[in-house]
Design a protein around this motif. Structure first.
Motif, short mmCIF file in Angstrom:
data_model
loop_
_atom_site.label_atom_id
_atom_site.label_comp_id
_atom_site.label_asym_id
_atom_site.label_seq_id
_atom_site.Cartn_x
_atom_site.Cartn_y
_atom_site.Cartn_z
N ILE A 152 -33.85 25.27 24.09
CA ILE A 152 -35.29 25.14 24.37
C ILE A 152 -36.01 24.53 23.18
CG2 ILE A 152 -37.40 26.43 24.84
CD1 ILE A 152 -35.61 28.46 26.36
N GLU A 153 -35.70 25.02 22.00
CA GLU A 153 -36.39 24.51 20.81
C GLU A 153 -36.02 23.05 20.52
OE1 GLU A 153 -35.24 27.31 17.82
OE2 GLU A 153 -36.93 28.67 18.25
N GLY A 154 -34.87 22.60 21.02
CA GLY A 154 -34.47 21.20 20.81
C GLY A 154 -34.94 20.26 21.89
N ALA A 155 -35.68 20.76 22.88
CA ALA A 155 -36.17 19.91 23.98
C ALA A 155 -37.24 18.94 23.47
CB ALA A 155 -36.72 20.78 25.10
N PRO A 156 -37.23 17.70 23.95
CA PRO A 156 -38.25 16.73 23.50
C PRO A 156 -39.66 17.07 23.96
CG PRO A 156 -36.92 15.79 25.27
CD PRO A 156 -36.29 17.09 24.90
N GLU A 157 -39.77 17.78 25.07
CA GLU A 157 -41.09 18.12 25.62
C GLU A 157 -41.06 19.56 26.14
OE1 GLU A 157 -44.22 16.65 29.10
OE2 GLU A 157 -42.26 15.69 28.87
N GLN A 158 -42.11 20.30 25.80
CA GLN A 158 -42.22 21.70 26.24
C GLN A 158 -43.05 21.77 27.52
OE1 GLN A 158 -40.68 24.39 24.87
NE2 GLN A 158 -39.67 23.02 23.40
N THR A 159 -42.35 21.77 28.65
CA THR A 159 -43.05 21.88 29.93
C THR A 159 -43.40 23.35 30.21
OG1 THR A 159 -40.94 22.11 31.08
CG2 THR A 159 -41.81 19.87 30.80
N ASP A 160 -44.20 23.57 31.26
CA ASP A 160 -44.61 24.94 31.59
C ASP A 160 -43.42 25.82 31.98
OD1 ASP A 160 -47.22 24.38 31.04
OD2 ASP A 160 -47.86 24.18 33.13
N LYS A 161 -42.50 25.26 32.77
CA LYS A 161 -41.34 26.07 33.18
C LYS A 161 -40.43 26.35 31.98
CE LYS A 161 -38.54 22.19 34.92
NZ LYS A 161 -37.83 21.68 36.11
N LEU A 162 -40.39 25.43 31.03
CA LEU A 162 -39.61 25.67 29.82
C LEU A 162 -40.26 26.75 28.96
CD1 LEU A 162 -36.94 24.40 29.04
CD2 LEU A 162 -38.16 22.84 27.52
N LYS A 163 -41.60 26.76 28.93
CA LYS A 163 -42.32 27.82 28.20
C LYS A 163 -42.10 29.19 28.84
CE LYS A 163 -46.05 24.96 26.30
NZ LYS A 163 -47.50 24.68 26.33
N GLU A 164 -42.06 29.21 30.19
CA GLU A 164 -41.80 30.47 30.89
C GLU A 164 -40.43 31.03 30.47
OE1 GLU A 164 -43.68 32.07 33.11
OE2 GLU A 164 -45.09 30.62 33.97
N LEU A 165 -39.44 30.15 30.46
CA LEU A 165 -38.10 30.58 30.06
C LEU A 165 -38.07 30.96 28.58
CD1 LEU A 165 -35.15 30.97 30.82
CD2 LEU A 165 -34.77 28.55 30.35
N TYR A 166 -38.83 30.23 27.77
CA TYR A 166 -38.91 30.53 26.34
C TYR A 166 -39.44 31.95 26.11
CZ TYR A 166 -40.05 29.74 21.39
OH TYR A 166 -40.12 29.82 20.02
#
Length: 667
Positions: A97-111
């Motif tokens: 997650i921290e290496g993703a180029p863009e922090q989308t909302d669903k990625l933030k939820e998982l984060y």
């Protein structure tokens, strides 16, 4: 055209239709045919990964992503992180997650979910707060529920202060999380009421669904009931808590974390009792996947209880093994060492236990307070009071507390070491003099020190303490009187000058009703009032009647009392201590038992002996026999004596002995 003459377009139509129907297995078959035609089709690969995730095949999905990582690139970052999270590879998911180029909302939820599993609650709280503030969709209620869970975890595991975030309590999940927050704050009564409210909301929300059975409702309520039982246990209502815990266990919920926590709490109620039940319950804490469902502190508590249960069931080797493992996992935690010490004490190895405590105390001084208290207790068990006092005085955290000072003074007094007791008072007073001068605790210590010195005759040493107390309150007559008494031994002039401050006798007189005081409850002395002489109580005149006088009873005399005989001067002494006591005569009957022929009697042989009859002529005495010693009565008549009163208490009676039967028989 694909294999079998079916076009790729038709296969995609099949994939779309199967996806809408939720038939992901059929969709995977169509996708496999598509990828057979074009192995690097990104869309087909992405759809295959999604279908595998929907079917719960997280490992296979992750293998597909790792195999085609160059083709897929950052297209499947969320899917990869989600698979790693579901496979309990939380650290890997965090890196993805921290290496993703863009922090989308669903990625933030998982984060947020990953941070919660890693127990990084402050960061998790910030993520959910940002999501709630910057997003508006149908998942807002779920986000608030997750935020409430984070706040509850912070309250329970980190003892964070209660923070009002304005979260609603419209659902039973939100209400349950609010109750958990109150438990962490110690507000047990309010928490129990909130749990009852959550139970009602759960029943109402599930009752509307016709497909939900009563068993489903009870299964959903299991977590609420288990938490209610926990609150009861904290309140001391252990019987009610145990009953509710067992109800949850009987339901056999699918949540292994809930089962493990409930079983552990039952074990804590059983303690060293009902060990067989505890051994059955402890198996529930070893279920697969429990370590991923519970917080670290929960798992730690379960491991501690396993070690204690091994100790209670006399499994010494197992207890040592578990406690050593716990100590290696938590090197600074005192509890594993205390469990080992408890096991050593059960084996009567107190010296070894003290060595272990001393070793831990030297290695971890930050956690030494509780360890040293245990060490002092072990010294007291062995009777080494002075060593226990030395250990207690080395605890800087508690050294000057009122309770510690009281305990030290009591133990030194028991050892008659008055100087050390006074030194304890001195150090404590100096501490409060510098930290909290004039406080209630400071003055109380000074007062106790002065009283202690006066009690043991150290009046000279008590003068400074009494002066300090009197300066704080010059109207304290009791302290002034003590100070004058102490000065009278040292400086009489000073005592006379201080006595001028005593109030006069007139000011000391109070309006007290003496009669009322004497007649009050608890009076030790009551002055007898003169009886009033009335007409009814006047003595009757002569002729009207005579006043009867009580006759004096004569003392009872022994039955064989002879008034002419001189009383025995030794009559008050026990018979054994009298000068004429010669011991008890052995019974003749006992000596004659078993002599002669079977069935012969001593009395009969005497009657048949003609030489012993009165009519027979006297025979000459045989050599060595005493003439007439048995026939003449004893002239030394033992005078009667008055019996002493028997000692109070129950008397002991001699049980009748068994007698031998005649003949060759046994007993």
């Amino acid at each position: 055209m694909a294999a079998g003459g079916v076009s790729v377009a038709a296969l995609w139509t099949e994939v779309n239709r199967s996806g809408q129907n939720g038939d992901y297995t059929r969709a995977l078959k169509a996708l496999t045919k598509i990828l057979h035609e074009n192995r690097d089709d990104v869309t087909a690969l992405h759809c295959k990964i999604v279908c595998l995730i929907q079917n719960g095949s997280f490992k296979e999905a992750l293998n597909v992503m790792n195999t085609h990582s160059k083709v897929l690139g950052s297209e499947v970052v969320f899917e990869k992180a989600y698979c790693e999270y579901r496979l309990n590879r939380v650290e890997s998911a965090l890196k993805t997650i921290e290496g993703a180029p863009e922090q989308t909302d669903k990625l933030k939820e998982l984060y947020g979910q990953v941070l919660y599993r890693l127990e990084r609650y402050n960061e998790c709280k910030a993520v959910y707060t940002d999501l709630i503030r910057n997003s508006q969709d149908e998942y807002e209620e779920e986000r608030k529920t997750n935020l409430a869970a984070v706040v509850a975890a912070m309250s329970q595991w980190e003892k964070a202060p209660l923070e009002h975030l304005g979260l609603p309590e419209s659902t039973y999940e939100l209400c349950y999380n609010a109750a958990c927050t109150l438990i962490g704050q110690g507000q047990l009564k309010e928490a129990f009421n909130k749990l009852q409210q959550a139970e009602e909301l759960c029943r109402v929300s599930l009752a509307d669904d016709s497909d939900v059975t009563e068993e489903d409702i009870e299964s959903e309520l299991a977590v609420i009931h288990s938490q209610m039982a926990y609150v009861m246990q904290l309140q001391g209502r252990t019987d009610e808590a145990l009953q509710l815990y067992n109800q949850v266990i009987k339901l056999k919920p699918s949540d292994v974390g809930l089962l493990a926590v409930t079983a552990n709490n039952i074990i804590t109620i059983n303690k060293d009792q009902n060990v067989f039940d505890s051994k059955k319950k402890v198996k529930l804490t070893n279920a697969e996947g429990v370590e991923y469902k519970l917080a670290k502190k929960q798992l730690q508590a379960i491991d501690f209880n396993k070690a204690l249960l091994a100790m209670y069931t006399n499994q010494a080797d197992q207890c040592r093994k578990l406690s050593s493992s716990l100590q290696s996992q938590n090197p600074g935690h005192p509890r594993p060492v205390l469990i080992q010490v408890a096991q050593l004490c059960r084996e009567k190895q107190h010296s070894r236990a003290i060595e272990l405590l001393q070793q831990f105390s030297d290695q971890h001084p930050e956690s030494a307070s509780g360890i040293k208290l245990t060490m002092a207790q072990l010294y007291l068990v062995q009777g080494h009071v002075t060593k226990a006092c030395d250990v207690l005085r080395s605890i800087e955290e508690f050294k000057h507390k009122s309770g510690m000072v009281s305990a030290l003074v009591t133990m030194y007094s028991h050892e008659e070491d008055i100087d050390s007791a006074i030194d304890v008072f001195k150090q404590a007073i100096e501490h409060y003099q510098s930290e909290q001068p004039g406080s209630a605790s400071h003055l109380a210590l000074v007062r106790e020190a002065a009283n202690f010195k006066l009690k043991y005759g150290r009046k000279k040493e008590a003068i400074s303490d009494l002066e300090q107390l009197w300066k704080q309150n010059t109207n304290d007559i009791h302290t002034l009187a003590q100070l004058i008494s102490a000065y009278s031994l040292v400086d009489t002039d000073k005592a006379k000058s201080l006595s001028k401050h005593l109030p006069s006798a007139d000011t000391m007189s109070f309006n007290v009703d003496v009669d009322e005081l004497e007649n009050s409850h608890g009076a030790t002395y009551v002055r007898k009032k003169a009886a009033k002489v009335t007409g009814e109580n006047l003595p009757k005149e002569q002729g009207q009647g005579e006043i009867k006088k009580k006759k004096k009873k004569k003392g009872k005399l022994p039955k064989n009392y002879d008034p002419k005989a001189t009383p025995d001067p030794e009559r008050w002494l026990p018979m054994r201590e009298r000068s004429y006591y010669r011991g008890k005569k052995k019974g003749k009957k006992k000596e004659q038992i078993g002599k002669g022929t079977q069935g012969a009697m001593a009395g009969a042989s005497a009657e048949l002996d003609a030489s012993k009859t009165a009519s027979s002529p006297p025979t000459s005495p045989r050599p060595g026999s005493a003439s007439g010693s048995s026939a003449a009565p004893s002239s030394n008549v033992v005078p009667p004596r008055q019996q002493k009163p028997a000692a109070s208490g129950a008397t002991r009676k001699k049980a009748p002995q068994k007698k031998k039967k005649g003949g060759k028989g046994g007993w």
